[in-house]
Design an enzyme around this catalytic site. Structure first.
Site, short mmCIF file in Angstrom:
data_model
loop_
_atom_site.label_atom_id
_atom_site.label_comp_id
_atom_site.label_asym_id
_atom_site.label_seq_id
_atom_site.Cartn_x
_atom_site.Cartn_y
_atom_site.Cartn_z
N ASP A 25 -2.20 -4.56 -18.77
CA ASP A 25 -1.13 -3.57 -18.99
C ASP A 25 -1.11 -3.02 -20.41
OD1 ASP A 25 1.18 -5.47 -16.94
OD2 ASP A 25 -0.30 -3.94 -16.39
N HIS A 34 2.16 0.77 -13.27
CA HIS A 34 2.99 -0.41 -13.54
C HIS A 34 4.46 -0.02 -13.39
CE1 HIS A 34 4.00 -4.29 -15.33
NE2 HIS A 34 4.91 -3.65 -16.04
N ASN A 63 1.69 2.92 -2.61
CA ASN A 63 1.06 3.83 -3.60
C ASN A 63 -0.20 4.46 -3.00
OD1 ASN A 63 2.43 3.84 -6.33
ND2 ASN A 63 2.45 1.67 -5.84
N GLU A 74 7.04 5.94 -8.83
CA GLU A 74 5.62 5.57 -8.97
C GLU A 74 4.74 6.46 -8.10
OE1 GLU A 74 4.53 1.42 -8.40
OE2 GLU A 74 6.61 0.92 -8.84
N GLY A 129 0.78 -1.23 0.00
CA GLY A 129 0.00 0.00 0.00
C GLY A 129 0.81 1.28 0.00
N ASN A 164 -4.13 2.32 -13.60
CA ASN A 164 -3.19 1.40 -12.96
C ASN A 164 -1.80 1.98 -13.04
OD1 ASN A 164 -2.29 -1.14 -11.81
ND2 ASN A 164 -1.49 -1.65 -13.85
N LEU A 187 -3.28 -6.90 -7.43
CA LEU A 187 -2.68 -7.97 -8.22
C LEU A 187 -3.67 -9.00 -8.72
CD1 LEU A 187 0.67 -8.49 -6.28
CD2 LEU A 187 0.25 -7.24 -8.40
N LYS A 188 -4.98 -8.70 -8.61
CA LYS A 188 -5.97 -9.65 -9.12
C LYS A 188 -6.39 -9.18 -10.52
CE LYS A 188 -10.10 -12.05 -7.39
NZ LYS A 188 -10.71 -12.12 -8.74
C1 GRF Z 1 4.67 -2.04 -6.69
O1 GRF Z 1 5.68 -2.84 -7.25
C2 GRF Z 1 3.98 -1.30 -7.78
O2 GRF Z 1 4.82 -1.20 -8.89
C3 GRF Z 1 2.84 -2.14 -8.16
O3 GRF Z 1 2.47 -2.83 -6.98
C4 GRF Z 1 3.63 -2.98 -6.14
C5 GRF Z 1 3.31 -2.72 -4.70
O4 GRF Z 1 2.83 -1.44 -4.56
N1 GRF Z 1 1.82 -1.30 -8.71
P1 GRF Z 1 2.25 -0.93 -3.14
O5 GRF Z 1 3.42 -0.65 -2.27
O6 GRF Z 1 1.37 -2.04 -2.58
O7 GRF Z 1 1.49 0.30 -3.47
#
Ligand code: GRF
Length: 203
Positions: free
Chosen positions: A155, A114, A18, A184, A16, A112, A95-96
């Site tokens: 993607d 990436h 991001n 990011e 989390g 999203n 990631l789903k």
């Molecule tokens: C990171 O590698 C990001 O590139 C991808 O998800 C991974 C974990 O991100 N989007 P976060 O720390 O859970 O936000």
């Protein structure tokens, strides 16, 4: 008349960071008139859920085991998110894989982030460390991250913005991923601002 807040629904699966970048940007005013009414994770133990519990942000673990397949799961996801009238849905380390049942319910409203310069080093199965491993193995001098609209193809949606990171000769997966992740966070909040406030000004 008071400006109605823009609402961002955030989907998470992991640490989390991001999501934290979005929370921080709302707190420090970079994302003004913006709120996160709901955070949903497909992973019960996602640290991202802990982050929002500390912030008093509504959050939910939606258990994939409670649904017979991904389409049923996504239909429930649509139902929940629709209740919050989200202006934007952000996949922040989610990631789903999302099915058409979800993607087609929110056209041009899902973004999203990436951890590579798409269209390279993306696609099914390319996430987290696997991305940086492939980048290092390829010998390219530059990597980075991409913010894009989400379509049913993994993607492959329209790219909104990218930030570049040099690949250093002594880089490891860990050192490269750390530098990319820092970019990011900046890219994500910049993109949210652009999509919510600039593009909407156009449409
Ligand atoms: C990171 O590698 C990001 O590139 C991808 O998800 C991974 C974990 O991100 N989007 P976060 O720390 O859970 O936000």
């Amino acid at each position: 008349m008071a400006t109605l807040n823009k609402k961002i629904a955030v989907l998470v699966s992991g640490s989390g960071t991001n999501l934290q970048a979005i929370i921080d940007a709302i707190k420090n005013g970079y994302l003004s008139n913006t709120e996160i009414p709901i955070v949903i994770s497909n992973k019960k133990d996602a640290y991202a859920l802990k982050r929002v519990q500390n912030e008093g942000i509504e959050n939910l673990f939606l258990n994939p085991n409670d649904f017979s397949n991904n389409i049923e799961y996504d239909k429930k996801l649509v139902e929940i998110i629709s209740n919050y009238q989200a202006d934007l849905i952000v996949l922040a380390g989610y990631l789903k894989i999302l099915t058409h049942a979800f993607v087609n319910s929110f056209p041009n409203k899902i973004i999203n982030i990436h951890p590579a310069l798409l269209p390279n080093f993306g696609g099914k199965g390319m996430y987290g460390e696997k991305v940086h491993k492939a980048v290092l193995k390829s010998g390219v001098q530059e990597s980075g991250c991409t913010a894009h609209f989400v379509t049913t193809e993994v993607d492959a949606g329209p790219i909104i913005a990218q930030r570049k990171v040099s690949v250093l000769p002594d880089d490891t997966v860990e050192s490269l991923s750390k530098r990319v992740l820092a970019e990011e966070h900046k890219l994500l909040v910049n993109t949210i601002k652009k999509v919510l406030f600039e593009l909407s000004a156009v449409s």
